[in-house]
Motif scaffolding. Sequence first.
Motif, short mmCIF file in Angstrom:
data_model
loop_
_atom_site.label_atom_id
_atom_site.label_comp_id
_atom_site.label_asym_id
_atom_site.label_seq_id
_atom_site.Cartn_x
_atom_site.Cartn_y
_atom_site.Cartn_z
N THR A 245 43.86 36.65 43.81
CA THR A 245 44.63 37.06 42.40
C THR A 245 44.04 38.83 41.85
O THR A 245 45.24 39.09 41.22
CB THR A 245 43.96 35.90 41.17
OG1 THR A 245 44.78 34.03 42.05
CG2 THR A 245 45.00 35.93 39.94
N GLN A 246 42.88 38.68 41.82
CA GLN A 246 42.43 40.09 41.29
C GLN A 246 43.05 41.27 42.53
O GLN A 246 43.16 42.34 41.33
CB GLN A 246 41.03 39.80 41.37
CG GLN A 246 40.06 38.81 40.57
CD GLN A 246 38.62 39.13 41.06
OE1 GLN A 246 38.19 39.27 41.84
NE2 GLN A 246 37.88 38.22 39.70
N ALA B 235 46.15 42.79 40.92
CA ALA B 235 46.18 43.55 39.86
C ALA B 235 46.59 45.42 40.41
O ALA B 235 47.36 45.76 39.67
CB ALA B 235 45.20 43.50 39.28
N ASP C 233 48.98 39.99 40.14
CA ASP C 233 48.14 39.04 39.66
C ASP C 233 48.39 37.67 39.12
O ASP C 233 48.40 36.60 39.26
CB ASP C 233 46.87 39.97 39.52
CG ASP C 233 47.40 40.31 38.00
OD1 ASP C 233 48.35 41.04 37.72
OD2 ASP C 233 46.53 40.82 37.05
#
Length: 167
Positions: free
Chosen positions: A110-111, A114, A126
């Motif tokens: 998920t990070q 970004a 993200d």
Amino acid sequence: MAQMIRWMRAFLRLGTGISFLVLIVAVTVQVVSRSFVGGSPVWTEELTRFALLYLAGFGTGMALFTGDLVNVDLFSEGLPGRGPWVLRLVSAALVLVFCVLTIGPALRFTQIGAMQTSPAMGLRMDWVHGSVLLLLTMLALAAALRIIGMVTGATDGRPENLIGEIE
């Protein structure tokens, strides 16, 4: 405990419903645009995929509660004594362990999102990759609530909607 499970179910149903509503709207825009305008907006393709991811993210935890996940009830429920209860508890514990082990990598995934954006909508990825983190977190929470409910006696661990049961 029962109140917490009710709140969790309500939250998961709401998230699933909103995700499904977004999916319906995006597909409707696609169909109407292709039928009457000649082409659909590019963003509808991405939004449809993203809505499906969030639908799975919310829906998987809900499916654990309702019994809509794959089960081997024919085997486990036919066992004598406390066998079925033990297998339901072990199953929930294995789901919880798997989810806890994979939440860290999902957070990292998920990070990384970004730093990326979706091509058609320009949405930071993200937000999209977070659907995987949501799925694992909701499934882990549902499994933990099932375990706690079983250990405390608030539930026997059976799903809500067993097919063929008479109410």
